[in-house]
Scaffold this motif. Structure first.
Motif, PDB file in Angstrom:
ATOM      1  N   ARG A  79      27.702  51.329  43.486  1.00 42.22           N
ATOM      2  CA  ARG A  79      28.804  52.121  44.010  1.00 42.22           C
ATOM      3  C   ARG A  79      29.621  52.722  42.871  1.00 42.22           C
ATOM      4  O   ARG A  79      30.033  53.877  42.916  1.00 42.22           O
ATOM      5  CB  ARG A  79      29.717  51.278  44.893  1.00 42.22           C
ATOM      6  CG  ARG A  79      30.901  52.104  45.370  1.00 42.22           C
ATOM      7  CD  ARG A  79      31.775  51.397  46.337  1.00 42.22           C
ATOM      8  NE  ARG A  79      32.299  50.177  45.774  1.00 42.22           N
ATOM      9  CZ  ARG A  79      32.978  49.293  46.470  1.00 42.22           C
ATOM     10  NH1 ARG A  79      33.191  49.481  47.740  1.00 42.22           N
ATOM     11  NH2 ARG A  79      33.422  48.194  45.894  1.00 42.22           N
ATOM     12  N   THR A 135      33.774  40.456  48.742  1.00 41.95           N
ATOM     13  CA  THR A 135      34.935  41.133  49.306  1.00 41.95           C
ATOM     14  C   THR A 135      35.012  42.584  48.864  1.00 41.95           C
ATOM     15  O   THR A 135      35.799  43.343  49.397  1.00 41.95           O
ATOM     16  CB  THR A 135      36.248  40.422  48.900  1.00 41.95           C
ATOM     17  OG1 THR A 135      36.335  40.409  47.482  1.00 41.95           O
ATOM     18  CG2 THR A 135      36.302  39.019  49.419  1.00 41.95           C
ATOM     19  N   ALA A 136      34.210  42.995  47.895  1.00 41.62           N
ATOM     20  CA  ALA A 136      34.312  44.362  47.381  1.00 41.62           C
ATOM     21  C   ALA A 136      33.508  45.345  48.216  1.00 41.62           C
ATOM     22  O   ALA A 136      33.684  46.549  48.086  1.00 41.62           O
ATOM     23  CB  ALA A 136      33.860  44.422  45.931  1.00 41.62           C
ATOM     24  N   LEU A 137      32.599  44.839  49.063  1.00 40.50           N
ATOM     25  CA  LEU A 137      31.803  45.726  49.904  1.00 40.50           C
ATOM     26  C   LEU A 137      32.265  45.583  51.349  1.00 40.50           C
ATOM     27  O   LEU A 137      32.408  44.466  51.839  1.00 40.50           O
ATOM     28  CB  LEU A 137      30.314  45.362  49.807  1.00 40.50           C
ATOM     29  CG  LEU A 137      29.731  45.371  48.398  1.00 40.50           C
ATOM     30  CD1 LEU A 137      28.282  44.911  48.428  1.00 40.50           C
ATOM     31  CD2 LEU A 137      29.819  46.759  47.786  1.00 40.50           C
ATOM     32  N   ASN A 138      32.483  46.712  51.998  1.00 44.65           N
ATOM     33  CA  ASN A 138      32.941  46.671  53.378  1.00 44.65           C
ATOM     34  C   ASN A 138      31.834  46.116  54.273  1.00 44.65           C
ATOM     35  O   ASN A 138      30.770  46.714  54.390  1.00 44.65           O
ATOM     36  CB  ASN A 138      33.317  48.077  53.829  1.00 44.65           C
ATOM     37  CG  ASN A 138      34.081  48.067  55.131  1.00 44.65           C
ATOM     38  OD1 ASN A 138      33.875  47.201  55.971  1.00 44.65           O
ATOM     39  ND2 ASN A 138      34.980  49.019  55.285  1.00 44.65           N
ATOM     40  N   PRO A 139      32.077  44.945  54.918  1.00 41.05           N
ATOM     41  CA  PRO A 139      31.016  44.326  55.707  1.00 41.05           C
ATOM     42  C   PRO A 139      30.624  45.151  56.929  1.00 41.05           C
ATOM     43  O   PRO A 139      29.567  44.928  57.511  1.00 41.05           O
ATOM     44  CB  PRO A 139      31.615  42.981  56.122  1.00 41.05           C
ATOM     45  CG  PRO A 139      33.082  43.152  55.986  1.00 41.05           C
ATOM     46  CD  PRO A 139      33.311  44.163  54.915  1.00 41.05           C
ATOM     47  N   HIS A 165      30.095  48.430  56.935  1.00 36.61           N
ATOM     48  CA  HIS A 165      29.328  49.619  56.572  1.00 36.61           C
ATOM     49  C   HIS A 165      27.944  49.222  56.075  1.00 36.61           C
ATOM     50  O   HIS A 165      27.765  48.138  55.538  1.00 36.61           O
ATOM     51  CB  HIS A 165      30.037  50.395  55.459  1.00 36.61           C
ATOM     52  CG  HIS A 165      31.330  51.002  55.893  1.00 36.61           C
ATOM     53  ND1 HIS A 165      32.176  51.659  55.034  1.00 36.61           N
ATOM     54  CD2 HIS A 165      31.928  51.064  57.104  1.00 36.61           C
ATOM     55  CE1 HIS A 165      33.224  52.091  55.690  1.00 36.61           C
ATOM     56  NE2 HIS A 165      33.105  51.734  56.941  1.00 36.61           N
ATOM     57  N   MET A 205      35.802  50.869  38.411  1.00 34.04           N
ATOM     58  CA  MET A 205      35.958  49.426  38.314  1.00 34.04           C
ATOM     59  C   MET A 205      34.887  48.750  39.173  1.00 34.04           C
ATOM     60  O   MET A 205      34.657  49.147  40.308  1.00 34.04           O
ATOM     61  CB  MET A 205      37.351  49.068  38.843  1.00 34.04           C
ATOM     62  CG  MET A 205      37.602  47.610  38.945  1.00 34.04           C
ATOM     63  SD  MET A 205      38.991  47.175  37.889  1.00 34.04           S
ATOM     64  CE  MET A 205      39.012  45.412  38.107  1.00 34.04           C
ATOM     65  N   PHE A 247      34.336  45.360  40.942  1.00 27.82           N
ATOM     66  CA  PHE A 247      35.165  44.206  41.262  1.00 27.82           C
ATOM     67  C   PHE A 247      34.405  42.894  41.125  1.00 27.82           C
ATOM     68  O   PHE A 247      33.186  42.846  41.249  1.00 27.82           O
ATOM     69  CB  PHE A 247      35.743  44.328  42.668  1.00 27.82           C
ATOM     70  CG  PHE A 247      36.860  45.312  42.753  1.00 27.82           C
ATOM     71  CD1 PHE A 247      38.154  44.911  42.480  1.00 27.82           C
ATOM     72  CD2 PHE A 247      36.625  46.637  43.065  1.00 27.82           C
ATOM     73  CE1 PHE A 247      39.196  45.808  42.536  1.00 27.82           C
ATOM     74  CE2 PHE A 247      37.661  47.547  43.126  1.00 27.82           C
ATOM     75  CZ  PHE A 247      38.946  47.133  42.859  1.00 27.82           C
ATOM     76  N   GLN A 248      35.175  41.837  40.882  1.00 27.64           N
ATOM     77  CA  GLN A 248      34.619  40.524  40.592  1.00 27.64           C
ATOM     78  C   GLN A 248      33.744  39.986  41.723  1.00 27.64           C
ATOM     79  O   GLN A 248      32.623  39.569  41.496  1.00 27.64           O
ATOM     80  CB  GLN A 248      35.791  39.564  40.342  1.00 27.64           C
ATOM     81  CG  GLN A 248      35.375  38.124  40.186  1.00 27.64           C
ATOM     82  CD  GLN A 248      36.524  37.280  39.663  1.00 27.64           C
ATOM     83  OE1 GLN A 248      37.637  37.754  39.526  1.00 27.64           O
ATOM     84  NE2 GLN A 248      36.244  36.044  39.360  1.00 27.64           N
ATOM     85  N   SER A 249      34.288  39.986  42.934  1.00 25.74           N
ATOM     86  CA  SER A 249      33.546  39.347  44.014  1.00 25.74           C
ATOM     87  C   SER A 249      32.894  40.399  44.894  1.00 25.74           C
ATOM     88  O   SER A 249      33.553  41.134  45.601  1.00 25.74           O
ATOM     89  CB  SER A 249      34.504  38.493  44.843  1.00 25.74           C
ATOM     90  OG  SER A 249      33.915  38.227  46.082  1.00 25.74           O
TER      91      SER A 249
END
Lengths: 555, 287
Positions: free
Chosen positions: A431, A367-371, A373, A360, A362-364
């Motif tokens: 990803r 928020t989908a990437l860990n800030p 890392h 999947m 994700f839309q945004s």
């Protein structure tokens, strides 16, 4: 038209401590009753100019030369007391995100009548009466009572209209609209645009309308100012700019719009066997009386190398359907098959390899990437989990993946906060690709992006699909973008698939009235588009979108 | 787009606060002094903290004993420095313990929810409703005073508060898509907790750590003052105050120095946390 209300003259704005100007030598004017549109890409300085009309520059910036005269006052030189007197009363502002502009802890009416209270211009009952009158004019349901609601109790389109009411309550001479509809879905956008147009007609006011969407502007503006890199490229009456632009940049903008959705790809002669199938899937929320069917007997077939687009406005159940494919929502009935083998309904019960094969996006991307890392860690984690690669192998593969999404190897060391919106979306995509999936489910991946960047991401998805034989489910509300790349389109409404088929056929000869409404809602340059879109909506019955938005919490 | 420029605007507002401030430098200097003293001090000092160097109790400062002697005629400076070691070490370990327990359970409660979270929350509420000092007194009275017990009691007493803070921070993050993506691709609970969530909570947890450590110094000092902390002949700062309290009547400042030491460390820790919080260090939890 009577006298000139706003005159921006040779306005130059730059960083407080020197350096190149952000906005340079911008001049235009607006008369009473006129809507002037500022149009340009992000970074063109259009928002900076519009805020200058409120006498505001963002922290770190400063007015350098030039002036902004509003109703006889130079906003660039006005003191704090003058600005307070002007703002809200003479100049009002409508922000892009109404959701962020209202305080969720107070009732809407209390916030809308606040300008009247602050300026002590009228008594509390009088302000309330004025607000109710505005709600009526803005066609909000139950004008007497709706003001008692809180932010979360109204839909996005309604909230944007409340924002308009707040701006108009003091009957200002100038209203500044900052991308007022770009956060809305197309069908809601039609409603809000119509409201803005109707509301401005009855006012003795001028408006500055900031937008990156030329077709939207074409429906409202009397004059258009095209901006690029802080300068005015050209300006003139709306008709002249749209029909006979004199500058190459404006011509290229118009040309890009005309080309959208034109190139339908030929469908592959031999279609491969389905990789992912959803068969009469229904998904519900809630229990008992409040139970609600978000997806109602929807079916979907994804083949390698093909794109299935699922379109519909917010609340149509398309995101919920996507969630059920990856196992985030268990379907009530129906089944999901991977290579003909049924998948467990919840992701916890699926095998690691099954999870790997259906990814999947994700839309945004925010928020989908860990800030916390780096990009390298984000991608590497997937490689370690699914392929147990060692460190050098991971590093090499991360470089490959970054190249695949047109990013540079150095990006591996950046954290998401250091990337631009488009770059974040590419990492988000990378990803999912790191898992070497068979199916990619893209949930509105471009809805928050500028048109030009969004097109880049869409083209990338299409290329990956064809070259790597990926099956793709594309959740989208932008019909023109889908028309150009999908092999199959499903139109969803109220959780049901109301129309499906090849995009060419669906868009040329829509069978279902709802599809016709969706198509009509996509902004077009033609002068009469807004009226036509409204007419199609009326044919379909009452305003469905706002009602639906209330029913389903948008995820 | 205008939405992306807003955060930079906010950052710019904060920029002026980021210049190295005098307050932060002084607070950092005081802490560095005490940490250095605790590590190296005993080796540099001429006297052992348990040697009797004078026949007089509460002797005035001399060239040999800079701060004079305590109630038994021992070098007060040597005792103060060695007490720094026990005070800082025990409170650091106790705070570390409180955070290990509190953070782990807090993140777990936020992630899992359900009966586990409900149970942990009720447990934390019970802990919070008990007066900390009384709990400490009862436990130490039961098992007897020792450094280990002191660390465990202090850690346990503060774990409930830390749990609530960690859970609140984690709850804000668990709804975000990157956590959802991690669970969806099949990451273990341990990785989601410590690989995905913890790095984003660290700024706020670190701020709490410093604050919590100053609380635990005060808590331990209270216990020691009541005679239940570090046992003679060793002492921590709270114990030094109690030992030398009678000297106040005769005009000795022996009880005042350890008080000043406690105050200097706790105030410095708080100043640093305040400074760090306002400079945006704790604000960058989410992008």
């Amino acid at each position: 038209m009577s006298g000139e209300l706003v005159r921006v003259e040779r306005l130059t704005i730059g960083l407080r401590n020197g350096g190149p100007a952000i906005v340079q030598d911008v001049s235009f004017s607006a008369a009473e009753g006129e809507i002037v549109a500022l149009i340009g890409e992000s970074g063109s300085g259009k928002t900076t100019v519009s805020l200058a009309a409120l006498g505001h520059v963002r922290p770190g910036l400063a007015f350098r030369t030039g002036s902004v005269q509003v109703d006889g006052v130079d906003m660039t030189r006005a003191g704090a007391a003058d600005l307070r007197r002007m703002r809200g009363r003479i100049v009002a502002y409508v922000a892009q995100s109404a959701a962020a502009a209202f305080n969720p802890a107070f009732r809407l009416s209390a916030q809308i009548t606040e300008p009247a209270r602050l300026h002590r211009s009228r008594s509390r009952p009088a302000a309330r009466a004025a607000a109710v009158e505005l709600y009526r004019r803005l066609e909000l349901p139950e004008p007497e009572k709706i003001g008692e609601r809180f932010v979360h109790e109204v839909s996005g389109g309604q909230l944007q209209r409340f924002m308009l009411a707040m701006a108009m309550i003091e009957q200002p001479r100038l209203i500044v609209f900052d991308e007022p509809t770009s956060a809305l879905d197309p069908t809601t956008q039609v409603e809000v645009l119509a409201t803005i147009r109707a509301a401005m007609r009855g006012q003795q006011a001028a408006a500055i309308f900031v937008s990156h969407d030329l077709p939207v502007v074409a429906q409202l503006a009397d004059r258009i100012v095209v901006m690029r890199r802080g300068r005015v490229v050209e300006q003139g009456p709306a008709r002249a700019i749209l029909e006979a632009p004199t500058q190459d940049y404006t011509r290229s903008l118009l040309e890009a719009l005309r080309q959208r959705g034109q190139d339908t790809p030929p469908r592959a002669a031999t279609r491969l066997a389905p990789v992912l199938e959803a068969k009469t899937v229904s998904v519900g929320f809630g229990r008992g009386n409040s139970a609600f069917l978000a997806v109602d007997r929807a079916s979907l077939t994804v083949r390698p190398g093909e794109i299935v687009a699922v379109v519909g406005e917010s609340g149509s159940g398309k995101t919920t359907l996507a969630h059920s494919l990856v196992g985030l929502h268990a379907p009530l009935t129906g089944s999901i098959l991977l290579d003909g083998v049924p998948l467990a309904d919840r992701f916890q019960r699926r095998s690691r390899d099954e999870r790997r094969r259906v990814q999947m996006v994700f839309q945004s991307a925010d928020t989908a990437l860990n800030p916390g890392h780096t990009v390298g860690q984000i991608l590497g984690r997937v490689l370690k989990l699914y392929f147990n690669m060692d460190r050098p192998a991971r590093a090499a593969r991360v470089r490959e993946l970054l190249g695949l999404v047109h990013l540079r190897p150095e990006h591996a060391d950046s954290k998401p906060g250091q990337l631009s919106g488009g770059e974040k979306h590419r990492v988000n995509l990378a990803r999912a690709l790191a898992a070497a999936p068979d199916v990619l489910i893209c949930d509105e991946v471009t809805s928050a992006l500028d048109t030009i960047i969004a097109e880049g991401v869409m083209r990338l998805i299409a290329t990956l699909c064809r070259e790597r034989k990926l099956g793709i489910v594309l959740i989208c509300h932008d019909l023109t973008a889908v028309a150009g790349m999908a092999d199959e389109v499903k139109v969803m409404r109220h959780g049901m698939v109301v129309e499906e088929g090849q995009p060419g056929a669906v868009f040329r000869k829509p069978q279902h009235p709802y599809t016709r409404m969706l198509i009509s809602s996509v902004p077009q340059l033609r002068a009469g588009w807004l009226d036509e879109a409204l007419a199609v909506r009326q044919g379909l019955g009452a305003s469905t979108s706002s009602f639906l938005e209330l029913m389903e919490p948008s995820e | 787009m205008s939405t992306t420029t807003a955060p930079t605007g906010l950052l710019r507002w904060r920029l002026p606060l980021r210049r190295p401030s005098l307050v932060a430098a002084v607070a950092g200097g005081i802490l560095a002094f005490w940490i250095g003293a605790a590590l190296l001090g005993p080796a540099l000092l001429p006297h052992s903290p348990i040697d009797f160097i004078s026949d007089d109790s509460f002797a005035a400062p001399t060239a040999v004993a800079w701060l004079g002697t305590d109630y038994l005629g021992r070098d007060l400076l040597a005792r103060l420095i060695s007490a720094a070691r026990s005070t800082l070490l025990i409170s650091f370990l106790a705070t570390l313990g409180a955070h290990l327990i509190g953070d782990t359970l807090g993140i777990l409660a936020a992630l899992r929810g359900g009966w586990l979270a409900a149970g942990l929350e009720r447990g934390a509420e019970v802990m919070l409703s008990l007066p900390k000092l009384i709990v400490g007194l009862v436990v130490i009275a039961l098992v007897g005073p020792s450094a280990t017990v002191l660390v465990l009691v202090t850690a346990g007493v503060y774990a409930a508060t830390v749990f609530r803070i960690a859970r609140a921070i984690a709850l804000d993050l668990v709804g975000l898509d990157y956590i959802r993506a991690a669970r969806l691709r099949g990451e273990s609970m341990g990785w989601v907790m410590f690989g995905e969530l913890l790095p984003n909570m660290l700024p706020l947890l670190a701020a709490d750590f410093a604050l919590r450590m100053s609380f635990s110094i005060l808590f331990m000092s209270n216990l020691s003052f009541l005679g239940l902390g570090v046992q003679p002949p060793m002492a921590d700062w709270g114990g030094l105050v109690r030992e030398n309290l009678e000297g106040l009547a005769s005009g000795s400042l022996a009880a005042v120095y350890p008080t000043l030491a406690i105050a200097s460390v706790t105030i410095s820790l708080n100043l640093l946390v305040d400074r760090w919080g306002s400079s945006g260090g704790a604000g960058e939890m989410r992008t």
